[in-house]
Write a protein that holds these residues in place. Structure first.
Motif, short mmCIF file in Angstrom:
data_model
loop_
_atom_site.label_atom_id
_atom_site.label_comp_id
_atom_site.label_asym_id
_atom_site.label_seq_id
_atom_site.Cartn_x
_atom_site.Cartn_y
_atom_site.Cartn_z
N SER A 103 -9.70 4.85 -20.61
CA SER A 103 -8.40 4.64 -21.26
C SER A 103 -7.85 5.85 -21.98
CB SER A 103 -8.52 3.48 -22.26
OG SER A 103 -9.51 3.78 -23.23
N CYS A 104 -8.63 6.94 -22.04
CA CYS A 104 -8.22 8.11 -22.82
C CYS A 104 -7.65 9.20 -21.91
CB CYS A 104 -9.39 8.67 -23.61
SG CYS A 104 -10.10 7.49 -24.78
N ALA A 105 -6.39 9.54 -22.13
CA ALA A 105 -5.74 10.59 -21.34
C ALA A 105 -6.10 11.96 -21.90
CB ALA A 105 -4.23 10.40 -21.34
N VAL A 106 -6.51 12.86 -21.00
CA VAL A 106 -6.85 14.23 -21.39
C VAL A 106 -6.32 15.19 -20.33
CG1 VAL A 106 -8.94 13.64 -22.69
CG2 VAL A 106 -9.10 14.07 -20.22
N THR A 107 -6.14 16.42 -20.73
CA THR A 107 -5.85 17.48 -19.78
C THR A 107 -7.17 18.10 -19.36
OG1 THR A 107 -3.72 17.93 -20.82
CG2 THR A 107 -4.63 19.66 -19.43
N VAL A 160 -9.23 20.97 -17.49
CA VAL A 160 -9.17 22.35 -17.01
C VAL A 160 -10.18 22.56 -15.87
CG1 VAL A 160 -9.53 24.78 -17.61
CG2 VAL A 160 -8.38 23.24 -19.22
N ARG A 161 -9.65 23.00 -14.73
CA ARG A 161 -10.46 23.33 -13.55
C ARG A 161 -10.58 24.85 -13.43
NH1 ARG A 161 -5.98 21.12 -9.74
NH2 ARG A 161 -4.93 22.50 -11.24
N GLY A 162 -11.41 25.28 -12.49
CA GLY A 162 -11.49 26.70 -12.20
C GLY A 162 -10.14 27.27 -11.79
N ALA A 163 -9.37 26.47 -11.05
CA ALA A 163 -8.05 26.90 -10.58
C ALA A 163 -7.07 27.11 -11.72
CB ALA A 163 -7.49 25.88 -9.59
N ASP A 164 -7.35 26.56 -12.89
CA ASP A 164 -6.43 26.68 -14.03
C ASP A 164 -6.74 27.89 -14.92
OD1 ASP A 164 -5.08 24.18 -13.44
OD2 ASP A 164 -6.93 23.20 -14.11
N ILE A 165 -7.84 28.56 -14.66
CA ILE A 165 -8.28 29.62 -15.57
C ILE A 165 -7.31 30.79 -15.60
CG2 ILE A 165 -10.06 31.40 -15.87
CD1 ILE A 165 -12.15 29.24 -15.23
N PRO A 206 -4.11 19.31 -14.55
CA PRO A 206 -3.96 17.87 -14.31
C PRO A 206 -4.32 17.00 -15.51
CG PRO A 206 -5.97 18.68 -13.29
CD PRO A 206 -5.24 19.89 -13.80
N ILE A 207 -3.69 15.85 -15.56
CA ILE A 207 -4.02 14.82 -16.54
C ILE A 207 -5.03 13.86 -15.90
CG2 ILE A 207 -3.15 12.91 -17.96
CD1 ILE A 207 -2.14 15.61 -18.87
N ARG A 208 -6.10 13.57 -16.60
CA ARG A 208 -7.12 12.64 -16.11
C ARG A 208 -7.41 11.62 -17.21
NH1 ARG A 208 -7.93 12.93 -10.75
NH2 ARG A 208 -10.09 12.22 -11.01
N TYR A 209 -8.16 10.59 -16.87
CA TYR A 209 -8.48 9.53 -17.82
C TYR A 209 -10.00 9.37 -17.90
CZ TYR A 209 -3.53 8.46 -17.53
OH TYR A 209 -2.17 8.54 -17.59
N ASN A 259 0.37 22.58 -26.41
CA ASN A 259 1.18 22.37 -25.21
C ASN A 259 0.70 21.19 -24.36
OD1 ASN A 259 3.40 24.55 -24.35
ND2 ASN A 259 1.88 25.53 -25.66
N VAL A 260 -0.60 20.95 -24.33
CA VAL A 260 -1.11 19.94 -23.38
C VAL A 260 -1.88 18.80 -24.04
CG1 VAL A 260 -1.25 21.69 -21.57
CG2 VAL A 260 -3.30 21.17 -22.91
N GLY A 261 -2.12 18.86 -25.34
CA GLY A 261 -2.87 17.79 -26.00
C GLY A 261 -4.36 17.94 -25.83
#
Length: 202
Positions: free
Chosen positions: A25-29, A31-36, A48-51, A93-95
């Motif tokens: 139930s918890c939304a988080v941003t 971070v993947r290797g592609a986001d570095i 991406p946003i994941r739960y 910016n992303v929480g």
């Protein structure tokens, strides 16, 4: 000293789920290797946003000063071991932020400026050091973190020296960011203007 000597704790990643549910139930941003690389250029738009579950949220959410390291991925010409810094700007910016399962994060002991260590990791990554600590499973390269961190040295310097080095490198980073922004916003010369210039020169 070795890298392992300056780490207070590791924080595991969690890829979570694509949709919200009672269990996640918890939304988080996440971070993947592609986001570095985008994060290093202050681009937070594609993370991406994941739960994830409440339990995972309480254990795995990162804080300012944490460092995320890519432990799986890479390519024949690119090693694992790229790092991303969890800044206040990122969180604003992303929480709430966690890292994915292909990454892990670590928090430093007192007496170490996290940005200094982040820059040091960038330095040793650019030297190709992490190529020496990679294994392969199912075609995927994995960074042998425990071995790497127990082997790679870091000089025990005072916090004031760390702070001075960070101040210099941050100024350079800001100049690079400004130049990148200017280059991205430069007008593209169209064909008609080229014709005008050629005609004038003739």
């Amino acid at each position: 000293m070795k890298i392992k000597d300056i780490i207070d704790q590791f924080i595991a990643g969690d890829w979570g789920e694509e949709t919200c549910s009672n269990e996640t139930s918890c939304a988080v941003t996440c971070v993947r290797g592609a986001d570095i690389v985008p994060i290093s250029e202050y681009d937070f738009s594609t993370i991406p946003i994941r739960y994830i579950s409440q339990q995972s949220y309480s254990k795995r959410c990162l804080q300012v000063g944490d460092i995320i390291i890519e432990k799986s991925g890479g390519s024949p010409t690119q090693s694992t071991g790229r790092v991303s810094f969890v800044s206040q700007e990122l969180l604003d910016n992303v929480g709430p932020v966690v890292c994915s399962n292909f990454c892990t994060a670590f928090r430093l002991k007192k007496g170490w400026n996290p940005l200094y260590v982040y820059y040091y990791f960038q330095f040793i990554y650019n030297l190709g050091v992490f190529f020496n600590f990679e294994g392969k499973t199912s075609g995927l390269k994995n960074l042998q973190l425990e071995v790497a961190f127990a082997t790679i040295p870091i000089e025990d310097v005072s916090l004031s020296i760390q702070d001075n080095i960070v101040s210099i490198l941050q100024c350079l980073d800001k100049k690079i960011a400004i130049n990148r922004s200017i280059n991205q916003n430069l007008p593209i010369l169209d064909h008609s203007s080229e014709e005008v210039e050629v005609h004038y020169a003739a």
